[in-house]
Scaffold this active site. Structure first.
Site, PDB file in Angstrom:
ATOM      1  N   TYR A 108       0.861  -1.188   0.000  1.00  0.00           N
ATOM      2  CA  TYR A 108       0.000   0.000   0.000  1.00  0.00           C
ATOM      3  C   TYR A 108       0.896   1.237   0.000  1.00  0.00           C
ATOM      4  CZ  TYR A 108      -3.319   3.553   1.604  1.00  0.00           C
ATOM      5  OH  TYR A 108      -4.085   4.676   1.714  1.00  0.00           O
ATOM      6  N   GLU A 196      -3.470   7.444  -4.016  1.00  0.00           N
ATOM      7  CA  GLU A 196      -3.403   6.137  -3.357  1.00  0.00           C
ATOM      8  C   GLU A 196      -3.180   5.041  -4.394  1.00  0.00           C
ATOM      9  OE1 GLU A 196      -6.078   4.474   0.106  1.00  0.00           O
ATOM     10  OE2 GLU A 196      -7.047   4.026  -1.803  1.00  0.00           O
TER      11      GLU A 196
END
Length: 318
Positions: A108, A196
């Site tokens: 992530y 993101e």
């Protein structure tokens, strides 16, 4: 302003962040043709402004172009509701056909704002593919945050320390270093509130690649990015909120409320919602018409409130 995945990936690609090969399609036939050009086995992704698409059936892996056609046919023209979208169902007008990747590990990576420290923050975790809030709750030791001085930019030694902490080899560390710097540059130059990549995947050949991407642009900066305004998808926003946006009104629909609130000033609007709840009722919306609203804007605000079928009462606090 939120961008679709395919739009975000175009920006990443333009700025040297590796992404899988893929194309956007608005019809099932076009999806099949794209799959043929990509070699057959592909991922079919519904393009909606909501996270958690995979669990809701918005992401499908197809073994051949025929199955791509079938999945695209199921998605296009339908709507998608995910665990992140609440009661909102987003229409699927386009699908993104992407070449499959041989995934070895998932990570992530995000750049956003830390409003407590008033600076950008880079967030990295080895638990890719999961909701970051869930990771923070279950695996807080697997999240690294790098706070950035906006006058200086990311400190190289902090990024190197991140790679060392997770024991990445030299080649992967070098790729991660470049991707983080590129992501931060995009974040600043495009006036983003969030970038993101979840997951950032390590694929065969020890290459890092952005399998998914989300970019949100700060609405207050759009006057500097006229080219980005064209990327806004009106179909992905509530009609009342869209009407409010076009009339320079701050409006947010709230689920479960029956009291429509018309207020001038954001602070007063928040306080009005508080006293409504304290009185035992539920506000149906947040609506700030502004301190210098014209007769036309007030009229439009009234139309927006009365168009909400949940509203049984209207509270005007000006």
């Amino acid at each position: 302003m939120q961008l679709h995945e395919y739009q975000a990936k175009e920006i990443l690609k333009e700025n040297n962040v590796p992404v899988p090969e893929g194309k956007i399609a608005a019809t099932s036939k076009a999806s099949e043709e794209i799959a043929v050009s990509l070699g057959g086995k592909c991922v079919v992704k519904a393009q909606v402004h909501a996270g958690g698409r995979g669990k809701a059936g918005g992401i499908k892996i197809a073994k051949d172009p025929k199955e791509v056609f079938e999945f695209a046919n199921q998605m296009l023209g339908s709507s998608l509701k995910t665990f992140q979208s609440g009661d909102t169902e987003f229409p699927i007008n386009k699908v993104y056909i992407e070449k499959t990747s041989d995934i070895q590990s998932e990570y992530y990576l995000a750049v956003t704002m830390d409003f407590d420290l008033k600076c950008p923050v880079i967030i990295f975790s080895t638990e890719g593919g999961m909701n970051i809030e869930e990771v923070a709750e279950k695996y807080p030791d697997k999240i690294i945050k790098i706070h950035v001085d906006p006058l200086v930019g990311p400190s190289p030694y902090k990024i190197r320390n991140l790679a060392t902490f997770f024991n990445f080899d030299k080649d992967v560390s070098s790729q991660l270093y470049k991707i983080i710097l590129e992501l931060y540059e995009i974040f600043i130059s495009y006036d983003c509130s969030l970038i993101e990549i979840n997951p950032l995947a390590l694929v065969s050949g020890s290459k890092l690649i952005a399998l998914d991407a989300k970019i949100t642009i700060d609405d207050d900066s759009l006057f500097r990015h006229k080219d980005l305004e064209a990327l806004f998808d009106e179909s992905q926003i509530n009609k009342s909120e869209l009407d409010a946006q076009k009339n320079d009104l701050a409006y947010i629909k709230l689920n479960g409320g029956e009291v429509g609130c018309m207020v001038n000033g954001a602070g007063l609007a928040m306080a009005t919602m508080d006293i409504t709840m304290k009185a035992g009722a539920m506000p149906a919306n947040f609506l700030d018409v502004g301190g210098s609203a014209s007769e036309e804007r007030i009229s439009e605000a009234y139309n927006i409130i009365t168009s909400d079928e949940d509203v049984k009462l209207i509270l005007v606090n000006l």
